[in-house]
Motif scaffolding. Structure first.
Motif, PDB file in Angstrom:
ATOM      1  N   UNK A   1       0.947  -1.273  -0.034  1.00 37.09           N
ATOM      2  CA  UNK A   1       0.108  -0.176  -0.106  1.00 37.09           C
ATOM      3  C   UNK A   1       1.022   1.270  -0.135  1.00 37.09           C
ATOM      4  N   UNK A   2       0.598   2.045  -0.993  1.00 36.00           N
ATOM      5  CA  UNK A   2       1.265   3.398  -1.132  1.00 36.00           C
ATOM      6  C   UNK A   2       0.770   4.470   0.118  1.00 36.00           C
ATOM      7  N   UNK A   3       1.829   4.824   1.025  1.00 32.76           N
ATOM      8  CA  UNK A   3       1.507   5.749   2.117  1.00 32.76           C
ATOM      9  C   UNK A   3       1.751   7.203   2.012  1.00 32.76           C
ATOM     10  N   UNK A   4       2.941   7.423   1.409  1.00 41.16           N
ATOM     11  CA  UNK A   4       3.076   8.750   1.074  1.00 41.16           C
ATOM     12  C   UNK A   4       4.032   8.933   0.082  1.00 41.16           C
ATOM     13  N   UNK A   5       4.327  10.073  -0.534  1.00 44.81           N
ATOM     14  CA  UNK A   5       5.126  10.592  -1.477  1.00 44.81           C
ATOM     15  C   UNK A   5       6.002  11.638  -1.138  1.00 44.81           C
ATOM     16  N   UNK A   6       7.481  11.360  -1.270  1.00 42.51           N
ATOM     17  CA  UNK A   6       8.336  12.363  -0.819  1.00 42.51           C
ATOM     18  C   UNK A   6       8.636  13.279  -2.049  1.00 42.51           C
ATOM     19  N   UNK A   7       7.929  14.455  -1.984  1.00 40.52           N
ATOM     20  CA  UNK A   7       7.979  15.390  -3.060  1.00 40.52           C
ATOM     21  C   UNK A   7       9.149  16.135  -3.129  1.00 40.52           C
ATOM     22  N   UNK A   8       9.914  16.137  -2.104  1.00 42.45           N
ATOM     23  CA  UNK A   8      11.331  16.918  -1.906  1.00 42.45           C
ATOM     24  C   UNK A   8      12.540  15.868  -2.484  1.00 42.45           C
ATOM     25  N   UNK A   9      12.144  14.805  -2.714  1.00 44.78           N
ATOM     26  CA  UNK A   9      13.178  13.735  -3.303  1.00 44.78           C
ATOM     27  C   UNK A   9      13.874  14.196  -4.461  1.00 44.78           C
ATOM     28  N   UNK A  10      14.998  14.206  -4.840  1.00 43.27           N
ATOM     29  CA  UNK A  10      15.943  14.748  -5.884  1.00 43.27           C
ATOM     30  C   UNK A  10      15.272  13.934  -7.233  1.00 43.27           C
ATOM     31  N   UNK A  11      15.011  12.855  -7.134  1.00 48.25           N
ATOM     32  CA  UNK A  11      14.597  12.147  -8.314  1.00 48.25           C
ATOM     33  C   UNK A  11      13.037  12.817  -8.923  1.00 48.25           C
ATOM     34  N   UNK A  12      12.333  13.216  -7.632  1.00 49.66           N
ATOM     35  CA  UNK A  12      10.995  13.709  -8.173  1.00 49.66           C
ATOM     36  C   UNK A  12      11.263  15.189  -8.623  1.00 49.66           C
ATOM     37  N   UNK A  13      12.114  15.930  -7.908  1.00 55.46           N
ATOM     38  CA  UNK A  13      12.201  17.306  -8.303  1.00 55.46           C
ATOM     39  C   UNK A  13      12.815  17.404  -9.338  1.00 55.46           C
ATOM     40  N   UNK A  14      13.734  16.401 -10.015  1.00 52.63           N
ATOM     41  CA  UNK A  14      14.479  16.580 -11.123  1.00 52.63           C
ATOM     42  C   UNK A  14      13.645  15.947 -12.328  1.00 52.63           C
ATOM     43  N   UNK A  15      12.509  15.542 -12.145  1.00 49.40           N
ATOM     44  CA  UNK A  15      11.494  15.032 -13.227  1.00 49.40           C
ATOM     45  C   UNK A  15      10.696  16.071 -13.912  1.00 49.40           C
ATOM     46  N   UNK A  16      10.360  16.039 -14.965  1.00 52.01           N
ATOM     47  CA  UNK A  16       9.606  17.209 -15.747  1.00 52.01           C
ATOM     48  C   UNK A  16       8.530  16.420 -16.422  1.00 52.01           C
ATOM     49  N   UNK A  17       7.129  16.304 -15.689  1.00 54.92           N
ATOM     50  CA  UNK A  17       6.183  15.722 -16.067  1.00 54.92           C
ATOM     51  C   UNK A  17       5.564  16.002 -17.605  1.00 54.92           C
ATOM     52  N   UNK A  18       5.407  15.226 -18.437  1.00 56.00           N
ATOM     53  CA  UNK A  18       4.883  15.644 -19.707  1.00 56.00           C
ATOM     54  C   UNK A  18       3.506  16.015 -19.930  1.00 56.00           C
ATOM     55  N   UNK A  19       2.910  16.705 -20.731  1.00 52.57           N
ATOM     56  CA  UNK A  19       1.816  16.986 -20.786  1.00 52.57           C
ATOM     57  C   UNK A  19       0.913  15.805 -21.702  1.00 52.57           C
TER      58      UNK A  19
END
Length: 613
Positions: free
Chosen positions: A370-388
């Protein structure tokens, strides 16, 4: 429904008028069926019979042949094709594809189909409504093995994480309905089956053209040639045969199927299906293990940026995969977790948790992560640019269509309204308000305060007190004060609104969909009561449904399917309205059904359990 053998109470030929009516019903029930398909099911020159059973089911069949349709309750609203009919017109119903062996064992044993046993296509789950007829198929076989009705819509299924019961099986291969016609000559033998059941998933079916004489030729001595090869060769009409697989109809039942036998059967797959599969594989991009791992990480980050919201957490891993990760993959690309280096969804999510990107927990009871939380300050998360991504307009329209009928049924609006009476008419006339109109509580209160402001009746020394003049005093207290008692000369503002509304005529306004009604008097409640009958059996009664525009017959039919029990509808003795009686103590579930599916407010439901001491 046909698990146990049961004899028909009566059987007769269908008249010409009833035959036409049945044909119209089929067209309405199965709009995707062409006239040619209907002619295959109901041959124009053949006699159609109807058999009526004690459980209220009606079975329609070709005289001297096999059953083609069955009606669950004999009312003509829940008609399903038999497996025989679906073998002749396989595309008559949409179908769920099973994952294989172990799942089909339970389905043809009479168990209902669960979502974990369904093979979800790459493009996602098809849209469907609750209560729709669907068939069940196995991989590599166009012939359905069972038919049933969906228990929930596709939208509800996705919200539930594709867990729970998907299809309530009504009829399946080798049940009592099937067995009742074994050994009969099958009309229109242009479509016959060569079916092999391996533990016991059906592997393949070939369409062959065989005469009825070949189908009915039997010989018990012909079994000796194959009896020692690990199984029993059984003719599909109920008799034994040793005909070649490509020229006769038979079913091979075995626990251990020899490799050479399986290889021969695999060659019987339909050429059209094989070519379609080959073309599909050619059209897809074949990715390496490393590329799949990279694509998985990219889809996860895309979903965390775009669709996974904090307020939705925690999310089961299966729902995260089907509703968030898969929709983020590039079009035309197949994404299979088994082809990655992780092999399992749980291992992959746990590896992401170890890296600190997400926080997960393993639910040992449900056996998933079960996914409990997302670390939105993680380097991998912050460096990723989502596509439209382009909005999937088709899917949204399908979802709205799926929930449209259910939403319309569950929308029930109840409003308490009031009409001016002879007591308060002078107040309404004084401020120019319409005395023949209905008013809400706030609107009526506003009228009386407009009169107070117009006549300047607020006490100067205390703004919370209203001084009563003759007109307002009569409106509030005339006829309500005992003789000999003096009339009050003032009233507090907080009591004024309630006193004024109590002097008006009470009505209630109920709206459900396009239907609306206004009735005099206070709103009557729905009464649910459970009591014991002879033999210590429980029965639950519900009445007062008419107040909320709920049809008793429709509710009884739904409860019969939902609770798998008998229901009946009867007129209330000495009263207007109907009472629905349900076998069993389902008082809590019934109240929940009325609140969630019919929108009846909880405050209008009275519950009484007489079985509790």
């Amino acid at each position: 429904m046909f698990k146990k053998s049961i004899e028909a109470k009566s059987q007769q030929r269908l008249s010409g008028a009833d035959r036409k009516k049945l044909k119209r019903t089929i067209k309405e029930r199965f709009p995707q069926a062409s006239d040619a398909d209907i002619d295959v099911i109901l041959p124009p020159k053949a006699e159609i019979t109807i058999a009526k059973f004690p459980n209220r089911a009606h079975v329609y069949g070709v005289e001297g042949g096999f059953p083609i349709l069955f009606d669950v309750d004999g009312r003509g609203t829940e008609i399903f094709p038999t497996v025989y009919a679906l073998w002749q017109v396989p595309e008559l119903l949409p179908a769920f594809m099973l994952k294989g062996g172990e799942v089909s064992r339970y389905v043809i044993g009479g168990a209902d189909l669960m979502f974990p046993g369904i093979s979800i296509p790459v493009e996602g789950l098809s849209s469907f409504l609750a209560g729709q007829p669907w068939a069940v198929k196995v991989p590599g076989n166009p012939a359905p093995i069972a038919v049933g009705t969906t228990t929930m819509s596709s939208t509800e299924a996705l919200k539930a994480g594709l867990r729970g019961k998907a299809l309530r099986i009504m009829h399946y291969y080798r049940d009592s309905l099937w067995e009742s016609v074994e050994g009969h000559n099958v009309p229109n033998a242009g479509f016959l089956e060569d079916v092999v059941i391996e533990d016991p998933s059906i592997l393949s079916v070939s369409q062959t053209s065989v005469s009825n004489e070949d189908v009915n030729k039997t010989s018990s001595d012909q079994l000796d040639g194959d009896s020692g090869e690990g199984g029993e060769l059984v003719d599909a009409t109920g008799s034994h045969s040793e005909k070649d697989l490509a020229s006769s109809t038979h079913v091979y039942l075995s626990e251990d199927v020899p490799e050479e036998r399986t290889a021969d059967v695999s060659s019987l797959k339909i050429t059209e299906n094989t070519s379609a599969e080959e073309n599909g594989e050619k059209g897809k991009n074949i990715l390496s293990t490393k590329e799949i791992d990279t694509l998985l990480d990219k889809c996860l980050l895309q979903s965390l940026h775009t669709t996974v919201k904090g307020k939705e957490l925690p999310i089961p891993g299966s729902m995260l995969w089907s509703s968030h990760i898969l929709p983020c993959r590039p079009s035309g690309v197949s994404l299979d977790i088994k082809k990655s280096s992780h092999k399992k969804l749980s291992k992959w999510l746990l590896s992401k948790s170890t890296s600190g990107l997400i926080s997960v927990k393993e639910d040992k009871h449900k056996k998933e992560v079960v996914l409990l939380a997302v670390n939105r300050s993680h380097a991998e998360y912050m460096s990723f640019k989502p596509e439209r991504q382009q909005a999937q307009v088709v899917d949204q329209s399908n979802d709205s269509t799926v929930s449209e009928s259910r939403t319309q049924r569950s929308q029930c609006e109840v409003a308490e309204i009031y009409k001016p009476s002879i007591h308060v008419n002078p107040i309404f006339t004084a401020v120019g308000a319409d005395t023949g109109k209905f008013y809400g509580a706030s609107e009526a209160t506003e009228v009386v305060f407009r009169y107070i402001e117009k006549e300047n009746l607020v006490k100067p020394m205390d703004k919370a007190i209203v001084v009563l003049d003759a007109t307002l005093c009569d409106a509030l207290f005339k006829g309500a004060i005992k003789k000999g008692s003096s009339y009050p000369t003032e009233i507090h503002k907080k009591d004024l609104g309630t006193a004024f509304i109590n002097r008006m005529q009470s009505h209630h306004h109920v709206t459900r969909g396009n239907e609306s009604v206004v009735r005099k008097g206070a709103m009557k409640t729905v009464q649910i009561m459970t009591e014991r009958r002879q033999g210590n059996k429980k029965v639950t009664r519900v009445s007062g449904l008419e107040s909320f525009l709920v049809d008793a017959e429709t509710l009884a039919s739904e409860l019969q399917k939902k609770f798998a029990c008998s229901t009946s509808v009867a007129e209330l003795p000495g009263k207007k309205g109907y009472e629905v009686m349900v076998q069993g103590g389902v008082i809590d579930d019934l109240a929940k059904q009325l609140v969630e599916h019919y929108g009846i407010p909880k405050r209008y439901i009275e519950v009484l359990d007489k079985t509790k001491r």
